[in-house]
Design a protein around this motif. Structure first.
Motif, PDB file in Angstrom:
ATOM      1  N   PRO A 137       0.825  -1.219   0.000  1.00 48.60           N
ATOM      2  CA  PRO A 137       0.000   0.000   0.000  1.00 48.60           C
ATOM      3  C   PRO A 137       0.852   1.259   0.000  1.00 48.60           C
ATOM      4  N   VAL A 138       0.385   2.264  -0.722  1.00 49.70           N
ATOM      5  CA  VAL A 138       1.042   3.567  -0.738  1.00 49.70           C
ATOM      6  C   VAL A 138       0.568   4.345   0.485  1.00 49.70           C
ATOM      7  N   PRO A 139       1.453   4.906   1.290  1.00 48.01           N
ATOM      8  CA  PRO A 139       1.011   5.695   2.450  1.00 48.01           C
ATOM      9  C   PRO A 139       0.045   6.798   2.025  1.00 48.01           C
ATOM     10  N   ASP A 140      -0.930   7.081   2.872  1.00 44.96           N
ATOM     11  CA  ASP A 140      -1.981   8.034   2.500  1.00 44.96           C
ATOM     12  C   ASP A 140      -1.432   9.410   2.139  1.00 44.96           C
ATOM     13  N   ASP A 141      -0.438   9.886   2.907  1.00 48.13           N
ATOM     14  CA  ASP A 141       0.065  11.235   2.621  1.00 48.13           C
ATOM     15  C   ASP A 141       0.776  11.288   1.280  1.00 48.13           C
ATOM     16  N   LEU A 142       1.580  10.274   0.971  1.00 49.36           N
ATOM     17  CA  LEU A 142       2.278  10.234  -0.315  1.00 49.36           C
ATOM     18  C   LEU A 142       1.280  10.053  -1.455  1.00 49.36           C
ATOM     19  N   ALA A 143       0.276   9.224  -1.245  1.00 55.26           N
ATOM     20  CA  ALA A 143      -0.706   8.970  -2.300  1.00 55.26           C
ATOM     21  C   ALA A 143      -1.505  10.224  -2.640  1.00 55.26           C
ATOM     22  N   ALA A 144      -1.996  10.935  -1.620  1.00 58.85           N
ATOM     23  CA  ALA A 144      -2.755  12.161  -1.883  1.00 58.85           C
ATOM     24  C   ALA A 144      -1.881  13.205  -2.564  1.00 58.85           C
ATOM     25  N   ASP A 145      -0.637  13.297  -2.137  1.00 58.03           N
ATOM     26  CA  ASP A 145       0.289  14.233  -2.770  1.00 58.03           C
ATOM     27  C   ASP A 145       0.560  13.822  -4.214  1.00 58.03           C
ATOM     28  N   GLY A 146       0.624  12.520  -4.463  1.00 51.89           N
ATOM     29  CA  GLY A 146       0.833  12.038  -5.817  1.00 51.89           C
ATOM     30  C   GLY A 146      -0.342  12.324  -6.732  1.00 51.89           C
ATOM     31  N   VAL A 147      -1.556  12.246  -6.201  1.00 55.47           N
ATOM     32  CA  VAL A 147      -2.732  12.620  -6.995  1.00 55.47           C
ATOM     33  C   VAL A 147      -2.639  14.091  -7.386  1.00 55.47           C
ATOM     34  N   ASP A 148      -2.271  14.929  -6.417  1.00 57.09           N
ATOM     35  CA  ASP A 148      -2.130  16.353  -6.706  1.00 57.09           C
ATOM     36  C   ASP A 148      -1.064  16.583  -7.781  1.00 57.09           C
ATOM     37  N   GLU A 149       0.060  15.889  -7.672  1.00 58.23           N
ATOM     38  CA  GLU A 149       1.138  16.089  -8.642  1.00 58.23           C
ATOM     39  C   GLU A 149       0.712  15.684 -10.044  1.00 58.23           C
ATOM     40  N   VAL A 150       0.107  14.517 -10.183  1.00 59.62           N
ATOM     41  CA  VAL A 150      -0.222  14.055 -11.536  1.00 59.62           C
ATOM     42  C   VAL A 150      -1.311  14.904 -12.176  1.00 59.62           C
ATOM     43  N   LEU A 151      -2.230  15.435 -11.370  1.00 58.23           N
ATOM     44  CA  LEU A 151      -3.287  16.287 -11.926  1.00 58.23           C
ATOM     45  C   LEU A 151      -2.773  17.694 -12.227  1.00 58.23           C
ATOM     46  N   ARG A 153       0.542  18.980 -12.201  1.00 52.48           N
ATOM     47  CA  ARG A 153       1.787  19.185 -12.939  1.00 52.48           C
ATOM     48  C   ARG A 153       1.852  18.374 -14.227  1.00 52.48           C
ATOM     49  N   MET A 154       1.429  17.119 -14.170  1.00 48.50           N
ATOM     50  CA  MET A 154       1.471  16.302 -15.387  1.00 48.50           C
ATOM     51  C   MET A 154       0.346  16.672 -16.349  1.00 48.50           C
ATOM     52  N   LEU A 155      -0.880  16.760 -15.821  1.00 50.58           N
ATOM     53  CA  LEU A 155      -2.031  16.984 -16.687  1.00 50.58           C
ATOM     54  C   LEU A 155      -2.223  18.456 -17.025  1.00 50.58           C
ATOM     55  N   ALA A 156      -2.451  19.288 -16.029  1.00 44.71           N
ATOM     56  CA  ALA A 156      -2.747  20.700 -16.305  1.00 44.71           C
ATOM     57  C   ALA A 156      -1.550  21.407 -16.936  1.00 44.71           C
ATOM     58  N   TYR A 157      -0.391  21.317 -16.300  1.00 49.02           N
ATOM     59  CA  TYR A 157       0.791  21.999 -16.835  1.00 49.02           C
ATOM     60  C   TYR A 157       1.223  21.368 -18.160  1.00 49.02           C
ATOM     61  N   GLY A 158       1.159  20.052 -18.229  1.00 43.57           N
ATOM     62  CA  GLY A 158       1.562  19.371 -19.450  1.00 43.57           C
ATOM     63  C   GLY A 158       0.679  19.692 -20.633  1.00 43.57           C
ATOM     64  N   SER A 159      -0.602  19.972 -20.381  1.00 45.01           N
ATOM     65  CA  SER A 159      -1.499  20.299 -21.494  1.00 45.01           C
ATOM     66  C   SER A 159      -1.126  21.623 -22.148  1.00 45.01           C
ATOM     67  N   VAL A 160      -0.419  22.469 -21.405  1.00 46.03           N
ATOM     68  CA  VAL A 160       0.038  23.757 -21.940  1.00 46.03           C
ATOM     69  C   VAL A 160       1.403  23.624 -22.604  1.00 46.03           C
ATOM     70  N   THR A 161       2.303  22.882 -21.963  1.00 48.53           N
ATOM     71  CA  THR A 161       3.678  22.807 -22.462  1.00 48.53           C
ATOM     72  C   THR A 161       3.887  21.719 -23.509  1.00 48.53           C
ATOM     73  N   ARG A 162       3.014  20.709 -23.518  1.00 48.40           N
ATOM     74  CA  ARG A 162       3.154  19.628 -24.502  1.00 48.40           C
ATOM     75  C   ARG A 162       1.803  19.354 -25.169  1.00 48.40           C
ATOM     76  N   PRO A 163       1.229  20.358 -25.804  1.00 44.71           N
ATOM     77  CA  PRO A 163      -0.117  20.187 -26.377  1.00 44.71           C
ATOM     78  C   PRO A 163      -0.182  19.112 -27.449  1.00 44.71           C
ATOM     79  N   GLU A 164       0.946  18.818 -28.101  1.00 42.68           N
ATOM     80  CA  GLU A 164       0.937  17.814 -29.163  1.00 42.68           C
ATOM     81  C   GLU A 164       0.558  16.435 -28.633  1.00 42.68           C
ATOM     82  N   HIS A 165       0.889  16.150 -27.361  1.00 42.92           N
ATOM     83  CA  HIS A 165       0.528  14.857 -26.786  1.00 42.92           C
ATOM     84  C   HIS A 165      -0.985  14.716 -26.659  1.00 42.92           C
TER      85      HIS A 165
END
Length: 253
Positions: A137-151, A153-165
């Motif tokens: 199991p992923v610890p709750d604090d790391l998991a919640a932080d990971g959800v925030d990161e992927v949404l 930084r990866m998704l929102a920020y990435g949609s601006v910087t890598r729109p071709e994907h």
């Protein structure tokens, strides 16, 4: 999360990743990474670690990557060497010191401490799945932080910087406006796909097309494609839940 907590999680997940990879056949397939063997997975993590070490030391993107010599090194040996170099680099640099990153708002060593903790936990899960071991199991604090990161930084920020994907996203985009709520434990986010970018903000939507929720560890694994739909609860239009997964697959490729 504090840098010390990220480093604690990084150490634990590195150890579990190494142990799972050692228990698996290096030629075996990684079910969560189609086309990869366990050797490919281990070598990828080693390359990522060494790349970040190079960035922090030189302040520049390396001209040639990965180094040709890395291919000749045994995968598990390369992983151990790379992790040692990464931890040594983190020990000599405070999280607030400058470092080149791909995320313009945060050009600090702390960015890489966080990123490497999350890189490692996801690939630790891959190694456990490949070895046929129970997923730790992923610890709750790391998991919640990971959800925030992927949404955020990866998704929102990435949609601006890598729109071709996103333009080439398998299955295309859904027509019409809509909002998606992602809830992981006590935290929630609203995902709003709007041309030309995906917006993400804290808090649940007042009128979501779909709500995806569950324990933080399950939601993290689902967002990264490391768990099936039965790991989370979905309420609303299932097509929008699938849409989110497809956007994330494009963002994290």
């Amino acid at each position: 999360m504090e840098a010390s907590r990220y480093l604690q999680c990084l150490a634990a997940d590195y150890g579990d990743l190494r142990d799972a990879a050692s228990a698996a056949e290096l030629t075996g397939n990684v079910p969560s990474c189609p086309g990869w063997t366990v050797a490919d997975l281990v070598r990828h993590v080693a390359q990522v670690y060494l790349h970040k070490v190079t960035l922090m030391r030189t302040g520049e993107e390396p001209e040639e990557w990965p180094p040709p010599s890395l291919a000749a090194e045994a995968p598990l040996a390369a992983l151990g060497r790379a992790y040692g170099a990464l931890r040594a680099e983190f020990r000599t640099r405070g999280p607030g010191l400058p470092a080149l990153t791909w995320y313009e708002p945060d050009q600090t060593v702390g960015f890489w401490i966080r990123r490497m903790a999350h890189e490692t936990v996801i690939h630790r899960i891959d190694a456990e799945l490949a070895a046929g071991l129970p997923v730790t199991p992923v610890p709750d604090d790391l998991a919640a932080d990971g959800v925030d990161e992927v949404l955020e930084r990866m998704l929102a920020y990435g949609s601006v910087t890598r729109p071709e994907h996103f333009a080439e996203m398998e299955g295309g985009h859904l027509a019409g406006p809509g909002e998606i709520t992602v809830a992981a434990g006590q935290a929630a986010w609203t995902v709003r796909p709007t041309p030309p970018a995906v917006e993400v903000e804290d808090g649940a939507s007042d009128d979501p097309r779909v709500v995806i929720d569950g324990p933080a560890g399950n939601v993290l694994r689902w967002l990264w494609g490391r768990a099936g739909d039965d790991a989370v609860r979905t309420a609303g239009d299932a097509a929008w839940a699938d849409y989110l997964r497809r956007m994330l697959a494009a963002a994290t490729q």
